[in-house]
Scaffold this motif. Structure first.
Motif, PDB file in Angstrom:
ATOM      1  N   SER A  82       0.660  -1.243  -0.002  1.00 17.25           N
ATOM      2  CA  SER A  82       0.015  -0.085  -0.204  1.00 17.25           C
ATOM      3  C   SER A  82       0.989   1.196  -0.018  1.00 17.25           C
ATOM      4  O   SER A  82       1.993   1.307  -0.075  1.00 17.25           O
ATOM      5  N   SER A 282      -4.745  -7.047   8.068  1.00 18.85           N
ATOM      6  CA  SER A 282      -4.530  -7.092   6.723  1.00 18.85           C
ATOM      7  C   SER A 282      -3.237  -6.399   6.325  1.00 18.85           C
ATOM      8  O   SER A 282      -2.808  -6.720   5.068  1.00 18.85           O
ATOM      9  N   ASP A 348      -7.366  -4.895   2.647  1.00 21.79           N
ATOM     10  CA  ASP A 348      -8.043  -5.621   1.779  1.00 21.79           C
ATOM     11  C   ASP A 348      -8.418  -7.094   2.471  1.00 21.79           C
ATOM     12  O   ASP A 348      -8.105  -7.059   3.555  1.00 21.79           O
ATOM     13  N   THR A 349      -8.877  -7.845   1.786  1.00 22.09           N
ATOM     14  CA  THR A 349      -9.351  -9.283   2.098  1.00 22.09           C
ATOM     15  C   THR A 349      -8.085 -10.100   2.252  1.00 22.09           C
ATOM     16  O   THR A 349      -8.821 -11.505   2.317  1.00 22.09           O
ATOM     17  N   GLU A 419     -12.986 -12.464  -5.611  1.00 22.29           N
ATOM     18  CA  GLU A 419     -13.172 -13.161  -4.366  1.00 22.29           C
ATOM     19  C   GLU A 419     -13.786 -14.635  -4.931  1.00 22.29           C
ATOM     20  O   GLU A 419     -13.941 -14.888  -5.808  1.00 22.29           O
ATOM     21  N   LEU A 440     -13.009  -4.674   4.910  1.00 24.18           N
ATOM     22  CA  LEU A 440     -11.789  -4.686   4.247  1.00 24.18           C
ATOM     23  C   LEU A 440     -12.011  -4.660   2.824  1.00 24.18           C
ATOM     24  O   LEU A 440     -11.213  -4.210   2.183  1.00 24.18           O
ATOM     25  N   LYS A 441     -13.169  -5.133   2.461  1.00 25.93           N
ATOM     26  CA  LYS A 441     -13.355  -4.951   0.919  1.00 25.93           C
ATOM     27  C   LYS A 441     -13.768  -3.686   0.537  1.00 25.93           C
ATOM     28  O   LYS A 441     -13.426  -3.397  -0.511  1.00 25.93           O
ATOM     29  N   LYS A 444     -10.752  -1.915  -0.154  1.00 28.14           N
ATOM     30  CA  LYS A 444     -10.167  -2.351  -1.715  1.00 28.14           C
ATOM     31  C   LYS A 444     -10.867  -1.495  -2.683  1.00 28.14           C
ATOM     32  O   LYS A 444     -10.414  -0.760  -3.541  1.00 28.14           O
ATOM     33  N   SER A 448      -8.411   1.704  -2.797  1.00 22.56           N
ATOM     34  CA  SER A 448      -7.511   0.755  -3.777  1.00 22.56           C
ATOM     35  C   SER A 448      -6.702   0.078  -2.588  1.00 22.56           C
ATOM     36  O   SER A 448      -5.328  -0.072  -2.656  1.00 22.56           O
ATOM     37  N   GLY A 449      -7.301  -0.100  -1.253  1.00 26.87           N
ATOM     38  CA  GLY A 449      -6.452  -0.546  -0.202  1.00 26.87           C
ATOM     39  C   GLY A 449      -5.632   0.236   0.507  1.00 26.87           C
ATOM     40  O   GLY A 449      -4.805   0.040   1.249  1.00 26.87           O
TER      41      GLY A 449
END
Length: 518
Positions: A82, A282, A348-349, A419, A440-441, A444, A448-449
């Protein structure tokens, strides 16, 4: 006195507060009772957790959540960086320990009123000051005792050198700090040490000023500048800039506003403690190359070089002092990247693979899983947390009533993007997504995380602002306007790199000469 005579900061277990055992959540005229813990004067737990959003009506099964968590930690190869310097992920873990200490057994999670919160519900550095007897600090300069490292057994420049860069420890290596969880990861331990050194640097400054002062003055100055780091450096780094600006300029709409009785101490929202503020899981990297000139640890090393979760039975070896220049950017950097700086993984995930098999010594017993993602999902299920979509819709009612920008709720297509659709297609997970996974999603999809999304940002910012506002020495107290007084790189705000600079020695290994000949 340099400042008004401050009362002693709140300590774990030193005061008991008994509040009403019911709060009322009022949204659009509908009232729903929310259980919180009724403090027991003999329990040793004067602080509480609460629901601050409506309980989720439909919870996924343990089976499907286990599948989802395992997928999160099995598909995490080739994840890039990131734009968030890695130090902020560990500053976040320190803040998590500072504000939340859940001592509840997993089997008791369903009943929120029985959950045991052992941390002060204020951002007052209780993890540092919580065990101190302030009566013993009656003579300046009011320094906190530091631990000294052990000279290296094999690195020539360090064979003769011991540094005051360890936690204070007893003869068995066990730390004597207030929150021993901060000795569970060597980077978090180094963060705790940095805050102790910051206190000591302020104590020296006030002592050398020759103005009359007390330990309370040193604590107040330390806490207030740390609050500035959280409010003006940490939160802008990890949250949506529009949400941050909205709350900064217009105030909160959700927490603690939803509590009918807002007397002290505030209960801790489980939506923050058990989901939103676990976004940092994450961000953890599987390894940290060039942590300092001598070591490049992986996650296992970072656990092992502690007493709480590892095998450390003596002071920390001198080659294990962090080089903070690798973890926090210089003030001139802004949003650009810098060669040599270590960055966190995206929000993110995808969770680092080693966190899928945590060692038993790291886990509370009994624990539902040694997979960090699985256990976080199961915790949310056991507590009946709402789905991310339901949480966003509920907050949107408040935002709409206040005339504020609403949260963009993720579509089913957005949740499913990149996913495992075979898992998320079960039990309506793509439209009733577990809150932690959803946050988390959302990060993202929307950022963009590189920061939290709109829902995650609002939960995190509003709760942390409330915890600062409730501090006795709050920098948000409208009756006592505050601005930083220590050297800083920005005119108005005090940042983490300012804190480390003022404390001295961002990199203790600079300009080391050889050991003297025997």
């Amino acid at each position: 006195m340099l400042a008004r005579e401050a009362k002693r900061p709140l300590k774990h277990g030193r005061s008991t507060y008994v509040l009403d055992d019911r709060y009322v959540f009022d949204i659009g005229g509908a009232r729903a009772d929310i259980d919180i813990l009724d403090a027991d004067p003999t329990s040793g737990y004067p602080f509480r957790f609460t629901r601050a959003l409506t309980e989720g009506a439909n919870q996924p099964s343990i089976r499907v959540l286990t599948e989802l968590g395992k997928a999160m930690t099995s598909d995490a190869l080739n994840v890039g960086d990131s734009t968030i310097p890695a130090g902020y992920s560990y500053l976040g873990q320190f803040i998590a320990h500072e504000t939340t200490h859940n001592e509840t057994a997993y089997k008791e999670y369903r009943n929120v009123k029985d959950m045991k919160q052992a941390a002060s519900p204020r951002l007052d550095l209780d993890s540092i000051y919580g065990k101190l007897d302030f009566r013993s600090f009656n003579t300046p300069p009011f320094h906190l005792p530091m631990g000294y490292t052990t000279p290296s057994s094999h690195i020539p420049p360090l064979k003769c050198r011991s540094f005051p860069r360890d936690l204070p420890r007893d003869e068995n290596g066990k730390t004597t700090i207030a929150d021993t969880r901060n000795d569970g990861n060597v980077t978090v331990a180094q963060m705790h040490i940095a805050l102790m050194r910051f206190h000591n640097a302020i104590a020296t400054l006030l002592h050398e000023s020759r103005q009359r002062h007390t330990m309370d003055d040193v604590v107040e100055m330390t806490v207030q500048h740390f609050q500035s780091v959280v409010l003006h450096d940490f939160l802008p780094r990890i949250t949506d800039p529009d949400v941050y600006a909205d709350i900064r300029d217009n105030g909160s709409v959700w927490f603690p506003n939803v509590l009918k009785d807002r007397t002290d101490p505030l209960p801790m929202p489980i939506e923050f403690a058990m989901a939103a503020f676990r976004f940092g899981h994450s961000m953890i990297r599987p390894s940290y190359g060039h942590w300092n000139p001598y070591v490049s640890p992986d996650i296992s090393d970072m656990f092992d070089l502690t007493n709480e979760n590892g095998s450390l039975k003596s002071p920390l070896p001198s080659e294990w002092i962090i080089n903070w220049r690798k973890f926090f950017p210089p003030p001139f950097l802004g949003g650009a990247s810098l060669a040599g700086l270590i960055y966190s993984r995206p929000i993110d995930t995808r969770i680092a693979i080693p966190l899928g098999t945590l060692p038993d010594r790291v886990l509370a017993s009994p624990d539902p899983s040694n997979n960090l993602a699985v256990r976080t999902l199961l915790f949310g299920q056991a507590l009946g947390l709402p789905s991310g979509q339901a949480a966003a819709a509920e907050l949107n009612v408040l935002l709409r009533c206040a005339g504020r920008a609403e949260i963009n709720i993720l579509s089913e297509k957005q949740v499913l993007a990149d996913e495992n659709s075979a898992i998320l297609g079960q039990e309506k997970l793509a439209i009733e997504t577990p809150l932690w996974f959803y946050i988390l999603k959302e990060a993202k999809i929307q950022q963009s995380g590189n920061a939290l999304g709109q829902l995650g940002s609002r939960i995190v910012i509003e709760v942390l602002r409330a915890l600062i506002e409730r501090c006795q020495n709050s920098i948000l107290d409208p009756k006592r306007p505050w601005s930083p007084t220590l050297p800083r790189s920005q005119d108005e705000h005090f940042t983490m790199i300012d804190l480390l600079n003022f404390s001295g020695g961002l990199n203790v290994y600079e300009e080391l000469g050889p050991c003297p000949e025997p």
